[in-house]
Design an enzyme around this catalytic site. Structure first.
Site: not given
Ligand code: AP5
Ligand code: MG
Length: 192
Positions: A14, A89, A128, A134, A146
């Site tokens: 994402k 979410r 990552r 992180r 997660r």
């Molecule tokens: P990346 O692009 O970072 O993927 P992502 O989907 O953004 O993954 P996140 O880890 O950010 O997701 P998340 O939903 O757990 O985290 P968030 O910050 O939202 O890619 C991941 C890796 O893969 C990278 O190293 C990238 O380089 C690699 N990659 C990308 N594309 C690739 C490809 N095509 N091939 C190979 N490799 C690739 O949330 C974190 C925490 O915050 C949650 O756990 C929760 O506690 C809280 N939180 C956030 N939003 C909410 C909400 N709305 N409600 C409640 N809690 C929330």
């Molecule tokens: Mg993200």
């Protein structure tokens, strides 16, 4: 205004695809994960409360993230559109978002759902975690928590928007550019 939800499990790409999409379409990127990590870095009370929850791989309370999104919408009245990443979410967050957008006479144009296998998600996030700093990436059990939280509470978001015929599934494995091309063509079909 055209608003997009980029949807998918942790590690589905994402954040990676958001950067390319905001550059291509001039949308305002709203990632609740990034907003929460800024609060943690600034050591605000909200950040301190959120950190302990995020470190366990659980979701922070709906009212916290809905409040952050509501302020971000108010702070960006000139935006051409918003790209939501990691939000909504839960079904409650989806309903709250629809209400907030309605107040601004706009709505979600499309929900783009990235499909990636669980083993690929775990391997991407562990990889990552070697460099990201992180704390929720460093330990496989937190990564699995997660993903479990996503399955239990977040997959319903796709069902919710499916009832409005807004969800498009995209293969989230392959090169970053290939996936971007798929997203791009689905957006272009709907934007015009
Ligand atoms: P990346 O692009 O970072 O993927 P992502 O989907 O953004 O993954 P996140 O880890 O950010 O997701 P998340 O939903 O757990 O985290 P968030 O910050 O939202 O890619 C991941 C890796 O893969 C990278 O190293 C990238 O380089 C690699 N990659 C990308 N594309 C690739 C490809 N095509 N091939 C190979 N490799 C690739 O949330 C974190 C925490 O915050 C949650 O756990 C929760 O506690 C809280 N939180 C956030 N939003 C909410 C909400 N709305 N409600 C409640 N809690 C929330
Ligand atoms: Mg993200």
């Amino acid at each position: 205004m055209f608003n997009i939800i980029l949807f998918g499990p942790p590690g589905s790409g994402k954040g990676t695809q958001s950067e390319k999409l905001i550059a291509a379409y001039g949308l305002k990127h709203l990632s609740t994960g990034d907003l929460l990590r800024s609060e943690i870095a600034a050591q605000t009370p909200l950040g301190l409360e959120a950190k302990s929850i995020m470190d366990k791989g659980q979701l922070v309370p709906d009212e916290v993230v809905v409040g952050m999104i509501s302020s971000a919408l108010d702070q960006n009245p000139q935006a051409k559109g918003f790209l939501f990443d990691g939000f909504p979410r839960t079904e409650a967050q989806s309903i709250a978002l629809d209400k907030l957008l309605k107040l601004k006479n706009t709505e979600i144009g499309v929900v783009l759902a990235l499909d990636v296998s669980e083993e690929e998600l775990v391997s991407r996030l562990l990889n990552r975690g070697k460099t990201s700093g992180r704390s929720d990436d460093t330990n496989e059990s937190v990564i699995r928590a997660r993903i479990a939280e996503y399955k239990a509470k977040t997959t319903v978001v796709a069902n919710y928007y499916s009832t409005f015929d807004k969800v498009v599934h995209i293969k989230g494995e392959g090169s970053v550019d290939e996936i971007f091309e798929s997203l791009h063509s689905e957006i272009d079909k709907r934007m015009s």
